[in-house]
Design a protein around this motif. Structure first.
Motif, PDB file in Angstrom:
ATOM      1  N   VAL A  12       0.847  -1.188   0.000  1.00 38.83           N
ATOM      2  CA  VAL A  12       0.000   0.000   0.000  1.00 38.83           C
ATOM      3  C   VAL A  12       0.881   1.235   0.000  1.00 38.83           C
ATOM      4  O   VAL A  12       1.837   1.340   0.779  1.00 38.83           O
ATOM      5  CB  VAL A  12      -0.934   0.015   1.232  1.00 38.83           C
ATOM      6  CG1 VAL A  12      -1.744   1.311   1.264  1.00 38.83           C
ATOM      7  CG2 VAL A  12      -1.844  -1.191   1.216  1.00 38.83           C
ATOM      8  N   ASP A  16      -2.303   5.438  -2.627  1.00 39.20           N
ATOM      9  CA  ASP A  16      -3.516   4.675  -2.336  1.00 39.20           C
ATOM     10  C   ASP A  16      -4.327   5.362  -1.243  1.00 39.20           C
ATOM     11  O   ASP A  16      -5.555   5.465  -1.327  1.00 39.20           O
ATOM     12  CB  ASP A  16      -3.165   3.248  -1.903  1.00 39.20           C
ATOM     13  CG  ASP A  16      -2.497   2.438  -3.001  1.00 39.20           C
ATOM     14  OD1 ASP A  16      -2.894   2.607  -4.169  1.00 39.20           O
ATOM     15  OD2 ASP A  16      -1.589   1.653  -2.690  1.00 39.20           O
ATOM     16  N   SER A  20      -8.050   7.075  -1.584  1.00 41.99           N
ATOM     17  CA  SER A  20      -9.133   6.615  -0.710  1.00 41.99           C
ATOM     18  C   SER A  20      -9.740   7.770   0.079  1.00 41.99           C
ATOM     19  O   SER A  20     -10.955   7.839   0.253  1.00 41.99           O
ATOM     20  CB  SER A  20      -8.605   5.532   0.243  1.00 41.99           C
ATOM     21  OG  SER A  20      -9.612   5.105   1.127  1.00 41.99           O
TER      22      SER A  20
END
Length: 334
Positions: A12, A16, A20
């Motif tokens: 991750v 990311d 999000s």
């Protein structure tokens, strides 16, 4: 750790988390490192996203954050054009006041250069500001997770923003002034490098029609003094009774002034000239150039202000606060 499929899961990344949480990479960094200049609700949204994704910043990334530097990519189509140089200088001044770094790129007004530039800088900057002609979906490919502020162009992507230029009233005032001075044959030198008429030609056409004046005496010009001179020659050869001309920008207008002098046309007695941009350079020519002027300092400053809001999670400026309106500035040429 290896997944059930036998492959190592993808790590991750900060991008990311940014996607999000719907914020920039810089905002994620500030939230995770407890920087004060970030909205509380935004910070919590970032922390929740990082926790849900299992994100852990690397030692290297933490080191970069502690330096607390923000780098902006400023994309300009032509630094040889004094208008864009003035906008860039204003943006640099506003960014410098915040302690930011700015990297300036000249794309030579070509879409392929824009995409190449974005490909190079996308991993090196925290936000992008500037002029783009390429489709928005292509911009999206290279700027995922970072704020983008477009100058002089409409945006449709939610995390993009636009600084609008509104010259309609200024151009109307220019045409009104020419009509009041007795001009009924008014031509225009438009930018010919685009497939469709420029928005400035649309403003001119609307204003001319309001005074029942022929708006079809238009010749395309390169965005240079030489281009302006050549275009004026073509305009006067095609429409010899033209007594006034409005130009796409001041550089074209300056070329037109030079050509008018070469042709023996007295300015403004025999030929009035009004440009667009309001360059400081216009005050140095003879006669001084009348222009529909933009506040380039405000233009560059607004772009940086909007980037700052997008980076820190503060409510961005709404459309009403992102408009720079051009105003007629009369001098000796009209």
């Amino acid at each position: 750790m290896v997944s059930a499929s036998g492959t190592e899961p993808r790590k991750v990344t900060i991008n990311d988390v940014a996607r999000s949480a719907g914020v920039s990479r810089q905002t994620v960094s500030r939230a995770l490192n407890d920087k004060g200049e970030i909205d509380g609700s935004t910070k919590q949204r970032v922390l929740d996203a990082a926790r849900a994704l299992g994100y852990r910043p690397s030692r290297f990334a933490r080191g970069l954050v502690r330096q607390d530097t923000t780098t902006i990519g400023l994309v300009i189509p032509d630094l040889l054009n004094p208008f864009f140089t003035e906008v860039a200088a204003a943006a640099l001044e506003a960014a410098r006041a915040r302690g930011w770094h700015v990297v300036v790129y000249d794309t030579a007004d070509r879409a392929e250069e824009e995409l190449g530039t974005l490909q190079v800088i996308s991993s090196q900057v925290d936000a992008v500001v500037g002029y783009f002609s390429c489709p928005e979906d292509e911009l999206e490919i290279f700027t995922r997770g970072m704020p983008v502020v477009l100058i002089g162009r409409e945006h449709h992507t939610a995390r993009f923003s636009s600084i609008w230029i509104d010259g309609a009233e200024g151009v109307h005032a220019a045409v009104a002034h020419l009509v009041a001075e007795g001009h009924t044959r008014i031509g225009m030198l438009d930018h010919h490098g685009r497939a469709e008429p420029s928005i400035r030609r649309e403003w001119f056409t609307t204003a001319a029609k309001a005074y029942e004046i022929d708006a079809d005496m238009v010749v395309g010009a390169d965005q240079s003094a030489d281009g302006g001179g050549a275009a004026l020659g073509t305009l006067l050869a095609t429409y010899p009774d033209v007594t006034a001309v409005f130009t796409f920008n001041d550089i074209i207008a300056i070329g037109a002034l030079r050509e008018a002098r070469r042709l023996g046309r007295s300015v403004p007695r025999e030929l009035a000239v009004i440009g667009f941009d309001g360059l400081q350079l216009g005050a140095l020519v003879e006669p001084p150039l009348s222009s529909v002027a933009l506040d380039t300092r405000k233009l560059g400053g607004l772009a940086i202000e909007q980037v700052a809001r997008l980076l820190t999670g503060v409510d961005p400026l709404g459309n009403a606060g992102l408009v720079v309106r051009a105003e007629l500035r009369l001098a000796g040429s009209a």
